[in-house]
Design an enzyme around this catalytic site. Structure first.
Site, mmCIF file in Angstrom:
data_model
loop_
_atom_site.group_PDB
_atom_site.id
_atom_site.type_symbol
_atom_site.label_atom_id
_atom_site.label_comp_id
_atom_site.label_asym_id
_atom_site.label_seq_id
_atom_site.Cartn_x
_atom_site.Cartn_y
_atom_site.Cartn_z
ATOM 1 N N GLY A 230 33.401 45.710 36.684
ATOM 2 C CA GLY A 230 34.451 44.718 36.986
ATOM 3 C C GLY A 230 34.534 43.688 35.869
ATOM 4 C CG LEU B 156 33.079 51.888 38.810
ATOM 5 C CD1 LEU B 156 32.879 50.409 39.095
ATOM 6 C CD2 LEU B 156 31.750 52.532 38.427
ATOM 7 C CE1 TYR C 118 36.818 42.337 49.146
ATOM 8 C CE2 TYR C 118 36.419 40.544 50.699
ATOM 9 C CZ TYR C 118 36.310 41.064 49.432
ATOM 10 O OH TYR C 118 35.696 40.334 48.439
ATOM 11 C CB THR D 286 33.687 47.296 51.957
ATOM 12 O OG1 THR D 286 34.366 46.119 51.481
ATOM 13 C CG2 THR D 286 34.706 48.288 52.460
ATOM 14 C CE LYS D 287 33.428 42.982 48.140
ATOM 15 N NZ LYS D 287 32.827 43.261 46.832
HETATM 16 N N1 LIG Z 1 37.641 36.158 43.983
HETATM 17 C C1 LIG Z 1 37.201 35.908 45.221
HETATM 18 O O1 LIG Z 1 37.710 35.024 45.949
HETATM 19 C C2 LIG Z 1 36.046 36.698 45.766
HETATM 20 C C3 LIG Z 1 35.405 36.231 46.921
HETATM 21 C C4 LIG Z 1 34.344 36.957 47.432
HETATM 22 C C5 LIG Z 1 33.925 38.104 46.804
HETATM 23 N N2 LIG Z 1 34.571 38.552 45.694
HETATM 24 C C6 LIG Z 1 34.121 39.797 45.064
HETATM 25 O O2 LIG Z 1 33.757 39.526 43.721
HETATM 26 C C7 LIG Z 1 34.084 40.643 42.899
HETATM 27 C C8 LIG Z 1 34.970 40.205 41.752
HETATM 28 O O3 LIG Z 1 36.141 39.604 42.278
HETATM 29 P P1 LIG Z 1 37.306 39.112 41.315
HETATM 30 O O4 LIG Z 1 38.105 38.144 42.074
HETATM 31 O O5 LIG Z 1 36.745 38.769 39.993
HETATM 32 O O6 LIG Z 1 38.153 40.473 41.194
HETATM 33 P P2 LIG Z 1 39.338 40.889 40.211
HETATM 34 O O7 LIG Z 1 39.766 39.759 39.361
HETATM 35 O O8 LIG Z 1 40.350 41.577 41.059
HETATM 36 O O9 LIG Z 1 38.629 41.989 39.308
HETATM 37 C C9 LIG Z 1 38.208 43.180 39.890
HETATM 38 C C10 LIG Z 1 37.504 44.011 38.858
HETATM 39 O O10 LIG Z 1 37.113 45.243 39.478
HETATM 40 C C11 LIG Z 1 37.466 46.303 38.635
HETATM 41 N N3 LIG Z 1 37.780 47.502 39.411
HETATM 42 C C12 LIG Z 1 38.529 47.576 40.532
HETATM 43 N N4 LIG Z 1 38.626 48.852 40.939
HETATM 44 C C13 LIG Z 1 37.899 49.591 40.065
HETATM 45 C C14 LIG Z 1 37.616 50.964 39.945
HETATM 46 N N5 LIG Z 1 38.096 51.858 40.823
HETATM 47 N N6 LIG Z 1 36.854 51.390 38.917
HETATM 48 C C15 LIG Z 1 36.377 50.498 38.005
HETATM 49 N N7 LIG Z 1 36.598 49.177 38.065
HETATM 50 C C16 LIG Z 1 37.365 48.731 39.084
HETATM 51 C C17 LIG Z 1 38.702 45.819 37.883
HETATM 52 O O11 LIG Z 1 38.751 46.520 36.676
HETATM 53 P P3 LIG Z 1 40.125 47.140 36.069
HETATM 54 O O12 LIG Z 1 41.213 46.189 36.395
HETATM 55 O O13 LIG Z 1 39.788 47.248 34.616
HETATM 56 O O14 LIG Z 1 40.253 48.424 36.736
HETATM 57 C C18 LIG Z 1 38.364 44.354 37.665
HETATM 58 O O15 LIG Z 1 37.597 44.202 36.495
HETATM 59 C C19 LIG Z 1 34.745 41.671 43.813
HETATM 60 O O16 LIG Z 1 33.782 42.603 44.218
HETATM 61 C C20 LIG Z 1 35.215 40.842 44.987
HETATM 62 O O17 LIG Z 1 35.314 41.585 46.169
HETATM 63 C C21 LIG Z 1 35.624 37.878 45.148
#
Ligand SMILES: NC(=O)c1ccc[n+]([C@@H]2O[C@H](COP(=O)([O-])OP(=O)(O)OC[C@H]3O[C@@H](n4cnc5c(N)ncnc54)[C@H](OP(=O)(O)O)[C@@H]3O)[C@@H](O)[C@H]2O)c1
Length: 251
Positions: free
Chosen positions: A17, A66, A154, A157-158
């Protein structure tokens, strides 16, 4: 005395990610702390842009999906020995109960749960984790601590990721490898910007008032804790989930 410094010189950290949001910030901070960073994502262009921004010279990019088990196996084969792994890749999609179908559940499970488990399993099988290395999984407050509307799959899964982390920590402890979850509440990233596209600025401002610290998180808020867990300062923490939520779940 324990190593409380965030000097990652000589350490190699794999970040999934990496092309966006929290994962991207973790790459920047790990590189600034001296680590060699291996960035995994699907979007090669964004990963290459990040590569140019990183301090130091020997970082690598791995592109692939992934959801693909064979890609995970192949990607692991090409890796050097690792001191740390951060699994930040994740899919955030709001779908109300009545619109949930099997394809949606499968996709969410494949990215948010199956991929981190398969990646860790492949790393173990191929002996890529150094003794005393540290694994960090990005979970969420959504799932175990709280629920939220249209977020049931969601959250499931978490929540499952936190359960996985507990049992995995027992197996990994035999080689002094630690695994922990970070559970953030709302963090401003490219991913959450997409989800919030149809929400008014007023509604977002009002929602932030639900946070005792008065704001949503930033990727840097999460990266700080991640580097702590990757460092020697976190050397007696395993099987845990650290909540980072501006006080949201303290209420
Ligand atoms: N932001 C929040 O409010 C929040 C809160 C709680 C938890 N989280 C968790 O924290 C993590 C990061 O969140 P974020 O907000 O930074 O997310 P984001 O900006 O949407 O980025 C998601 C990342 O996951 C990668 N990804 C998604 N599907 C993929 C796949 N099939 N294969 C490979 N890479 C994949 C994307 O890569 P590509 O675009 O290059 O495919 C991207 O780099 C996530 O697991 C999310 O559930 C986020």
């Amino acid at each position: 005395m324990a190593d409380y410094t965030y000097n990652f010189t000589g350490k190699t950290i794999l970040v999934t990610g990496a092309s966006s949001g929290i994962g991207k910030q973790i790459c920047l901070d790990c590189a600034e702390a001296g680590a060699t960073v291996i960035m995994l994502g699907r979007d090669e262009e964004r990963l290459k842009q990040l590569l140019y921004q990183l301090e130091g010279g020997s970082h690598q990019v791995i592109t692939g999906d992934l959801k693909d088990e064979q890609f995970i196996e192949r990607a692991c084969q090409g890796l050097p020995l690792l001191d740390g792994v951060v699994q930040s890749a994740g899919l955030m999609k709001l779908v109300p109960l009545k619109f949930i179908n099997a394809a949606f559940i499968d996709e969410m499970l494949a990215v948010n749960l199956r991929a981190p488990i398969l990646l860790l399993s492949a790393l173990q099988k191929q002996k890529k984790l150094k003794p005393a290395s540290s694994i960090v999984l990005l979970s969420s407050v959504n799932g175990v601590a709280v629920g939220s509307l249209a977020n049931s799959v969601y959250g499931a899964t978490k929540g499952a990721l936190q359960s996985f982390c507990k049992s995995a920590s027992l197996e990994l402890a035999k080689t002094n490898i630690r695994i922990n979850c970070i559970a953030p509440a709302m963090v401003n990233t490219e991913g959450t910007a997409k989800i919030s596209e149809h929400v008014s600025a007023e509604a977002i401002e009002a929602d932030q008032k639900n946070y005792p610290l008065g704001r949503y998180g930033t990727p840097a808020d999460i990266a700080g804790c991640c580097l702590f867990l990757l460092s020697g300062a976190g050397s007696w923490i395993t099987g845990s989930t650290i909540t980072i939520d501006g006080g949201f779940t303290a209420q």
